[in-house]
Design a protein around this motif. Structure first.
Motif, mmCIF file in Angstrom:
data_model
loop_
_atom_site.group_PDB
_atom_site.id
_atom_site.type_symbol
_atom_site.label_atom_id
_atom_site.label_comp_id
_atom_site.label_asym_id
_atom_site.label_seq_id
_atom_site.Cartn_x
_atom_site.Cartn_y
_atom_site.Cartn_z
ATOM 1 N N ASP A 164 47.355 43.600 -48.139
ATOM 2 C CA ASP A 164 46.050 44.258 -48.282
ATOM 3 C C ASP A 164 45.147 43.947 -47.090
ATOM 4 O O ASP A 164 44.453 44.824 -46.576
ATOM 5 N N LEU A 165 45.149 42.689 -46.657
ATOM 6 C CA LEU A 165 44.248 42.288 -45.570
ATOM 7 C C LEU A 165 44.647 42.946 -44.251
ATOM 8 O O LEU A 165 43.797 43.349 -43.460
ATOM 9 N N VAL A 166 45.942 43.069 -44.026
ATOM 10 C CA VAL A 166 46.411 43.695 -42.789
ATOM 11 C C VAL A 166 46.209 45.212 -42.847
ATOM 12 O O VAL A 166 45.659 45.817 -41.926
ATOM 13 N N GLU A 167 46.612 45.812 -43.971
ATOM 14 C CA GLU A 167 46.586 47.274 -44.042
ATOM 15 C C GLU A 167 45.213 47.851 -44.337
ATOM 16 O O GLU A 167 44.838 48.899 -43.805
ATOM 17 N N GLN A 168 44.453 47.179 -45.208
ATOM 18 C CA GLN A 168 43.167 47.779 -45.608
ATOM 19 C C GLN A 168 41.976 47.211 -44.852
ATOM 20 O O GLN A 168 40.934 47.867 -44.752
ATOM 21 N N VAL A 169 42.087 45.985 -44.366
ATOM 22 C CA VAL A 169 40.929 45.349 -43.719
ATOM 23 C C VAL A 169 41.154 45.207 -42.208
ATOM 24 O O VAL A 169 40.246 44.867 -41.474
#
Ligand code: ADP
Ligand code: NI
Length: 221
Positions: free
Chosen positions: A82-87
């Motif tokens: 999530d942190l890599v892809e969304q943030v």
């Protein structure tokens, strides 16, 4: 802090808010929000810290806690994704944040004397500050009630430090015992000067509360 980082922090806040607002164990978004506020307060004095990493870790510190998720490794890789892809965080940034989180918990520090890096010290202080004072009292009662524990039992004295192990730490206990077993000790375990100062006032409030509770329980006032 530049605008990109501020926007990334906002995204993380929303992500964590979505995931933590069902929590009944004292790790709801209210707790997360206060830890972030505490960390911001400490960062004002700790200029050498990396504010971005500290605030990310503050938001995410409970996101793969073994008490809160079934499978820590699975949760960890989902959070990373999530942190890599969304943030748009880099894998290096995520690794640095996870490294802070992995060292903050009370149990880890039970068997480690090592000096923590400054970023980790701040997140640990910010988390511990939210366990003490008036908020700490409220959280202890919420935790105790959720676990079916009594407020107080004269027949069950608090355990001494050498009787508490990572294995029995979560055994059911009267709620007031938790103050002597853990909460009164946190003031001395604070890393930063600012946190020590804040902890002092918050600890006095808890002592006054426990003394008053026991006096009222005994019918002394
Ligand atoms: P953390 O690692 O965030 O301290 P805990 O689950 O140990 O996680 O604690 C969550 C909250 O519940 C804290 O405010 C803590 O003081 C409180 N708590 C934990 N164990 C007990 C207990 N046995 N009795 C009362 N409160 C507790
Ligand atoms: Ni916490």
């Amino acid at each position: 802090m530049d605008q990109t980082k501020k926007t990334q922090l906002q995204k993380v806040a929303m992500m964590v808010n979505r995931q933590s607002n069902q929590d009944q164990s004292g790790h709801d978004f209210g707790h997360i929000r206060r830890v972030v506020l505490n960390a911001q307060l400490l960062l004002e004095k700790e200029k050498k810290a990396d504010a971005f990493l500290v605030l990310l870790a503050s938001y995410l510190h409970d996101s793969y806690d073994e008490k809160l998720v079934k499978d820590v490794d699975l949760a960890k890789s989902q959070v990373r994704k999530d942190l890599v892809e969304q943030v748009d965080l880099t894998n290096e940034q995520v690794t640095a944040v996870f490294d802070i989180i992995d060292h903050v918990s009370f149990q880890h520090s039970l068997n480690s004397e090592d000096q923590l890096p400054l970023n980790t010290q701040i997140v640990q202080d910010a988390d511990r500050l939210d366990a003490i004072g008036s908020i700490g009292i409220a959280r202890a009662f919420r935790y105790g009630v959720t676990h079916g524990n009594v407020d107080y039992d004269e027949q069950i004295p608090p355990r001494q430090a050498d009787e508490i192990t990572p294995e029995n730490y979560h055994d059911p206990q009267p709620i007031l015992n938790h103050f002597s077993e853990k909460l009164f000790k946190l003031e001395n375990l604070m890393n930063t000067k600012t946190a020590k100062k804040l902890a002092k006032g918050r600890t006095k409030i808890m002592h006054d509360f426990v003394d008053e509770y026991i006096a009222e329980y005994r019918g002394e006032r």
